[in-house]
Design a protein around this motif. Structure first.
Motif, PDB file in Angstrom:
ATOM      1  N   LEU A 123      68.905 -12.467 -53.280  1.00 56.58           N
ATOM      2  CA  LEU A 123      69.984 -13.092 -52.509  1.00 56.58           C
ATOM      3  C   LEU A 123      71.340 -12.564 -52.958  1.00 56.58           C
ATOM      4  CD1 LEU A 123      71.311 -15.205 -50.665  1.00 56.58           C
ATOM      5  CD2 LEU A 123      70.886 -16.914 -52.437  1.00 56.58           C
ATOM      6  N   ASN A 124      71.553 -12.497 -54.267  1.00 51.04           N
ATOM      7  CA  ASN A 124      72.827 -11.993 -54.798  1.00 51.04           C
ATOM      8  C   ASN A 124      73.057 -10.541 -54.389  1.00 51.04           C
ATOM      9  OD1 ASN A 124      75.181 -11.995 -56.707  1.00 51.04           O
ATOM     10  ND2 ASN A 124      73.908 -10.468 -57.714  1.00 51.04           N
ATOM     11  N   ASN A 125      71.996  -9.740 -54.428  1.00 54.80           N
ATOM     12  CA  ASN A 125      72.136  -8.328 -54.086  1.00 54.80           C
ATOM     13  C   ASN A 125      72.494  -8.144 -52.616  1.00 54.80           C
ATOM     14  OD1 ASN A 125      71.909  -5.770 -55.522  1.00 54.80           O
ATOM     15  ND2 ASN A 125      70.356  -5.253 -54.007  1.00 54.80           N
ATOM     16  N   ILE A 126      71.932  -8.980 -51.758  1.00 56.35           N
ATOM     17  CA  ILE A 126      72.233  -8.918 -50.323  1.00 56.35           C
ATOM     18  C   ILE A 126      73.699  -9.266 -50.075  1.00 56.35           C
ATOM     19  CG2 ILE A 126      71.790 -10.037 -48.088  1.00 56.35           C
ATOM     20  CD1 ILE A 126      68.865 -10.474 -49.143  1.00 56.35           C
ATOM     21  N   LEU A 127      74.157 -10.307 -50.746  1.00 57.40           N
ATOM     22  CA  LEU A 127      75.512 -10.806 -50.491  1.00 57.40           C
ATOM     23  C   LEU A 127      76.606  -9.905 -51.053  1.00 57.40           C
ATOM     24  CD1 LEU A 127      75.586 -14.678 -50.932  1.00 57.40           C
ATOM     25  CD2 LEU A 127      76.546 -13.351 -49.037  1.00 57.40           C
ATOM     26  N   GLY A 128      76.519  -9.618 -52.342  1.00 59.11           N
ATOM     27  CA  GLY A 128      77.634  -8.891 -52.954  1.00 59.11           C
ATOM     28  C   GLY A 128      77.227  -8.049 -54.120  1.00 59.11           C
ATOM     29  N   GLY A 129      76.040  -7.430 -54.026  1.00 65.39           N
ATOM     30  CA  GLY A 129      75.541  -6.597 -55.109  1.00 65.39           C
ATOM     31  C   GLY A 129      76.287  -5.284 -55.225  1.00 65.39           C
ATOM     32  N   GLN A 130      75.667  -4.336 -55.934  1.00 67.34           N
ATOM     33  CA  GLN A 130      76.379  -3.097 -56.279  1.00 67.34           C
ATOM     34  C   GLN A 130      76.559  -2.140 -55.110  1.00 67.34           C
ATOM     35  OE1 GLN A 130      73.668  -0.330 -58.611  1.00 67.34           O
ATOM     36  NE2 GLN A 130      72.505  -2.226 -58.806  1.00 67.34           N
ATOM     37  N   SER A 131      75.824  -2.336 -54.013  1.00 68.35           N
ATOM     38  CA  SER A 131      75.902  -1.388 -52.902  1.00 68.35           C
ATOM     39  C   SER A 131      77.115  -1.646 -52.010  1.00 68.35           C
ATOM     40  CB  SER A 131      74.629  -1.466 -52.049  1.00 68.35           C
ATOM     41  OG  SER A 131      73.503  -1.071 -52.798  1.00 68.35           O
ATOM     42  N   MET A 132      77.623  -0.571 -51.439  1.00 64.67           N
ATOM     43  CA  MET A 132      78.784  -0.678 -50.552  1.00 64.67           C
ATOM     44  C   MET A 132      78.440  -1.404 -49.251  1.00 64.67           C
ATOM     45  SD  MET A 132      81.392   0.690 -52.064  1.00 64.67           S
ATOM     46  CE  MET A 132      82.573   1.177 -50.814  1.00 64.67           C
ATOM     47  N   ASN A 133      77.139  -1.482 -48.909  1.00 64.45           N
ATOM     48  CA  ASN A 133      76.769  -2.148 -47.657  1.00 64.45           C
ATOM     49  C   ASN A 133      76.380  -3.606 -47.863  1.00 64.45           C
ATOM     50  OD1 ASN A 133      74.288  -1.868 -48.881  1.00 64.45           O
ATOM     51  ND2 ASN A 133      73.251  -0.959 -47.108  1.00 64.45           N
ATOM     52  N   SER A 134      76.756  -4.206 -48.988  1.00 67.02           N
ATOM     53  CA  SER A 134      76.521  -5.640 -49.164  1.00 67.02           C
ATOM     54  C   SER A 134      77.310  -6.409 -48.106  1.00 67.02           C
ATOM     55  CB  SER A 134      76.942  -6.093 -50.563  1.00 67.02           C
ATOM     56  OG  SER A 134      78.354  -6.087 -50.696  1.00 67.02           O
ATOM     57  N   ARG A 135      76.842  -7.585 -47.761  1.00 67.81           N
ATOM     58  CA  ARG A 135      77.464  -8.340 -46.665  1.00 67.81           C
ATOM     59  C   ARG A 135      78.939  -8.646 -46.939  1.00 67.81           C
ATOM     60  NH1 ARG A 135      73.249 -12.685 -43.966  1.00 67.81           N
ATOM     61  NH2 ARG A 135      71.546 -11.207 -43.575  1.00 67.81           N
ATOM     62  N   LEU A 136      79.245  -9.057 -48.147  1.00 65.99           N
ATOM     63  CA  LEU A 136      80.629  -9.422 -48.454  1.00 65.99           C
ATOM     64  C   LEU A 136      81.540  -8.200 -48.464  1.00 65.99           C
ATOM     65  CD1 LEU A 136      80.020 -12.086 -51.243  1.00 65.99           C
ATOM     66  CD2 LEU A 136      80.924 -12.504 -48.946  1.00 65.99           C
ATOM     67  N   ASN A 137      81.037  -7.072 -48.981  1.00 70.83           N
ATOM     68  CA  ASN A 137      81.851  -5.868 -48.987  1.00 70.83           C
ATOM     69  C   ASN A 137      82.107  -5.390 -47.560  1.00 70.83           C
ATOM     70  OD1 ASN A 137      83.025  -3.778 -50.931  1.00 70.83           O
ATOM     71  ND2 ASN A 137      81.941  -2.492 -49.459  1.00 70.83           N
TER      72      ASN A 137
ATOM     73  N   MET B 167      66.698 -15.398 -56.226  1.00 74.07           N
ATOM     74  CA  MET B 167      68.139 -15.491 -56.468  1.00 74.07           C
ATOM     75  C   MET B 167      68.736 -14.101 -56.702  1.00 74.07           C
ATOM     76  SD  MET B 167      70.683 -17.689 -56.827  1.00 74.07           S
ATOM     77  CE  MET B 167      72.040 -16.626 -56.337  1.00 74.07           C
ATOM     78  N   VAL B 168      68.009 -13.260 -57.427  1.00 75.12           N
ATOM     79  CA  VAL B 168      68.470 -11.886 -57.658  1.00 75.12           C
ATOM     80  C   VAL B 168      68.584 -11.132 -56.336  1.00 75.12           C
ATOM     81  CG1 VAL B 168      67.828  -9.657 -58.680  1.00 75.12           C
ATOM     82  CG2 VAL B 168      67.588 -11.757 -60.021  1.00 75.12           C
TER      83      VAL B 168
END
Length: 405
Positions: free
Chosen positions: A258-272, A255-256
């Motif tokens: 998955l969350n990082n991939i979707l919208g974690g702290q990095s600018m290249n997250s999928r949602l960002n 889950m951690v």
């Protein structure tokens, strides 16, 4: 190397020696706002404020100066499930810092005049918070997810209830919720384990043994809800999410990731990438996962111009569907794991964060995994595990939505 010890009264100790001129020490207590009764809402956080307002040995002025006069910092925080008081200081002042924190936790007197003054401070904090829809929306969303349970309530409380608190109600809450087997002393700094134990025994050993017998009520009966609130704001604010794994679940680490991939702290997250970089629809978009001892929550938040709200929601749901329907390739998954591992490794370089992190791990798990073990757990996550969790959580019929517009 991390070392552990247990005092005779049940208080646990964890320490990592570090050859540094600066050291960190904190006391973490397994008590937070979810442990409040309905008429106590906000008292756990209020205590965090007023323990600094005078002890049997010191006035408020002397408490602050005791650390700050030698360049150190004294701080505290309250969450739904924990309270922490901690300090950062030059290593030569270890004893001074431990003695001070023990004094404010054991000997606070809660003078009436100081309580009344601090009530106004906390009420101003509440009012300031209400002026920030991007913060307020997270708490109101938890009210939807955990409706009817203490964990749903705002940590700060309400002005009406804050005004009712007094010395008796504070001491009652502490007596019912501060237990020696639910306290951890955490340290990262330039002191030997032998000396650290000796100081801990001197300043925290005299606390009478008091194991916890109070049982937390479990969270249950989640019902999804869509709520639209009219707000006088320039932007529309939207949050969507669902119940998620608790901190003891084997699904927590996937889950951690998955969350990082979707919208974690990095600018290249999928949602960002999809909302901000490609479509310019949001300045701030993030996902978050919070695990509690018996439940958890996952949410996606974004703020956007009101005319873009529907399109932004559609794009978010599209990304969530991708996580459910499209397995990650070997290269994609490897890159995501390396990113999370790198972030965790870098975070351990902040020794204050490390002290709080190992203390929290000791508090809830009674152990701290070496960082190499954590890395191996991340490396072992498979694409199928991520898809499985995505299908459990990103179920549109089970998602709750809260919109400020």
């Amino acid at each position: 190397m991390m070392q552990t010890f247990v005092l005779k009264n049940g208080i646990r100790i964890i320490h990592q020696e570090a050859n540094s001129p600066v050291s960190h020490f904190g006391v973490l207590i397994n008590t937070g706002s979810r442990d409040e009764e309905a008429d106590e809402q906000g008292i756990a956080h209020f205590i965090e404020h007023v323990i600094f307002k005078g002890t049997q040995n010191r006035k408020a002025f002397h408490i602050l100066n005791r650390i700050e006069d030698v360049g150190g910092e004294l701080n505290a925080y309250t969450t739904k499930e924990e309270t922490a008081v901690y300090a950062t200081f030059l290593s030569e002042y270890y004893q001074r810092s431990m003695e001070l924190i023990s004094d404010i936790l054991i000997n606070s007197t809660f003078p009436a005049k100081e309580l009344e003054r601090e009530k106004e401070v906390v009420i101003e904090e509440i009012n300031s918070y209400k002026d920030s829809p991007s913060e307020l929306i997270f708490d109101e969303f938890e009210e939807i997810l955990f409706d009817g349970h203490p964990i749903a309530r705002n940590i700060l409380g309400t002005p009406e209830l804050i005004k009712t608190f007094n010395k008796e109600s504070i001491l009652k809450f502490m007596d019912e919720n501060y237990h020696t087997d639910q306290i951890v002393l955490s340290s990262v700094g330039n002191i030997s384990m032998t000396k650290f134990i000796r100081l801990a025994e001197k300043y925290f050993g005299p606390i009478p043994e008091k194991p916890r017998n109070k049982i937390r009520t479990n969270v249950y009966n989640y019902l999804p809800e869509t709520r639209i609130v009219q707000k006088d704001t320039f932007q529309a604010h939207c949050i969507v999410g669902n119940i998620a794994p608790d901190i003891y679940s084997p699904k927590r680490m996937p889950m951690v990731l998955l969350n990082n991939i979707l919208g974690g702290q990095s600018m290249n997250s999928r949602l960002n990438m999809v909302l901000r970089e490609r479509n310019g629809m949001a300045y701030n978009v993030e996902s978050s996962y919070t695990g509690y001892f018996d439940t958890g929550e996952f949410s996606v938040y974004f703020g956007t111009d009101k005319e873009n709200l529907d399109q932004a929601q559609w794009l978010v749901n599209k990304e969530l569907r991708k996580m459910k329907e499209t397995p990650m390739g070997i290269v994609q998954l490897s890159r995501a794991k390396k990113q999370l591992i790198g972030q965790l490794a870098i975070s351990t370089e902040n020794r204050e964060d490390l002290m709080l992190s190992i203390g929290k791990s000791m508090l809830f798990f009674n152990q701290v995994d070496p960082i190499e073990v954590i890395f191996k757990k991340i490396e072992a996550i498979e694409s199928s595990e991520i898809m499985e969790i995505a299908n459990e959580i990103f179920n549109e019929s089970q998602n709750s939505v809260l919109i400020y517009q």
